[in-house]
Design a protein around this motif. Structure first.
Motif, PDB file in Angstrom:
ATOM      1  N   VAL A 140      59.992 -11.837  57.816  1.00 55.69           N
ATOM      2  CA  VAL A 140      61.390 -11.333  57.917  1.00 55.69           C
ATOM      3  C   VAL A 140      62.030 -12.294  56.934  1.00 55.69           C
ATOM      4  CG1 VAL A 140      63.196 -10.514  59.163  1.00 55.69           C
ATOM      5  CG2 VAL A 140      60.972 -10.396  60.189  1.00 55.69           C
ATOM      6  N   ASN A 141      62.518 -11.639  55.872  1.00 56.69           N
ATOM      7  CA  ASN A 141      63.315 -12.472  54.839  1.00 56.69           C
ATOM      8  C   ASN A 141      62.454 -13.419  54.503  1.00 56.69           C
ATOM      9  OD1 ASN A 141      65.524 -10.725  54.970  1.00 56.69           O
ATOM     10  ND2 ASN A 141      66.389 -11.935  56.936  1.00 56.69           N
ATOM     11  N   TYR A 200      58.995 -14.783  62.144  1.00 59.69           N
ATOM     12  CA  TYR A 200      60.161 -14.634  62.895  1.00 59.69           C
ATOM     13  C   TYR A 200      59.861 -14.877  64.298  1.00 59.69           C
ATOM     14  CZ  TYR A 200      64.219 -11.748  64.478  1.00 59.69           C
ATOM     15  OH  TYR A 200      65.246 -11.335  64.783  1.00 59.69           O
TER      16      TYR A 200
END
Length: 264
Positions: A128-129, A133
């Motif tokens: 995530v990005n 995560y």
């Protein structure tokens, strides 16, 4: 005629010397699951903490002689806390795969059958990005008296609102593995505030059964959660109850709790 007999004898010998061994087959399902890295129970009216430079959760799935092993770890020092009967876990969002199992012919007459039709493997974190995560997820709410019916699966969302289930795990109380009964009924209440603390000194924090289920395909295994140091888990009991303490998930060495009312 003699030549034909020799061929038949040799063929029967070769066939008799062929056995069958369980091996992984192709991947048949893939899904995203919250994956436990560390799980923590707190005693009712008490509190607990887990603090370490790093945790490693080793997931092991067997079928006969075949084993699939996956490691999930925390990348940075992590601390989680729980109080008043609540339970929490540090989870990482990972991609898991389910593989079929099959019997494969091998020489020398070995026979090692499959013990379950599917096996699971962690394919790595969901990015995530650009980064894995992690999330601390509540398992039991504050005010819970007993970990006996602790949920074995959680559901939580990431920042964009997408929700995922966890794999199935066992971190609850078990009457068959009691390690201590601590009567705090006669302990002095505040302001004296007599407390009793328990520590898990082993580098292995929890060994417990897990289940990965994706699209109806199910594989059962177990996880070994470890840390780099000692005294990572600590639990504190407070006056006013009689505490029954068991190994979490029936194997521990982490603890699970049940608080009984004082009588008389």
């Amino acid at each position: 005629m003699v030549f034909l007999i020799l061929i038949l004898v040799f063929t029967n010998y070769v066939l008799a010397d062929v056995g069958y061994v369980c091996k992984p087959g192709p991947m048949i399902a893939e899904g995203v699951l919250w994956t436990p890295i560390i799980l923590l129970n707190s005693p009712y009216a008490g509190y607990a903490g887990a603090k370490s430079l790093a945790y490693t959760a080793t997931y092991i799935f067997n079928s006969g002689p075949t084993t699939l092993i996956s490691e999930v770890f925390s990348q940075v020092p992590a601390a989680i806390y729980a109080s008043n009967g609540s339970a929490v876990g540090l989870f990482r969002l990972d991609v898991w795969a389910i593989y079929s199992t099959r019997m494969v012919a091998v020489p020398h007459g070995a026979y090692q059958p499959c013990t379950q039709p599917y096996m699971a493997r962690d394919l790595g974190p969901v990015l995530v990005n650009g980064t894995p995560y992690y999330k601390v997820i509540a398992i039991l709410l504050s005010g819970t008296v007993s970990d006996q019916d602790e949920p074995r699966q959680v559901y939580a969302m990431i920042l964009n609102g997408t929700g995922y289930y966890s794999m199935i795990f066992n971190n609850g109380f078990n009457n068959n593995n009691i390690v201590d009964i601590r009567d705090m009924c006669g302990a002095l209440p505040p302001p004296s505030y007599y407390t009793v603390s328990y520590y898990v000194s082993s580098r292995i924090l929890l060994v417990t059964n897990v289940t990965v289920s994706i699209n109806g395909y199910v594989s059962n295994g177990y996880v070994i959660i470890q840390t780099m140091g000692t005294n990572t888990l600590n639990y504190t009991l407070t006056p006013g109850h009689k505490y029954v303490i068991s190994r979490a998930g029936n194997q521990g060495p982490a603890y699970a709790f049940e608080a009984l009312p004082c009588t008389g």
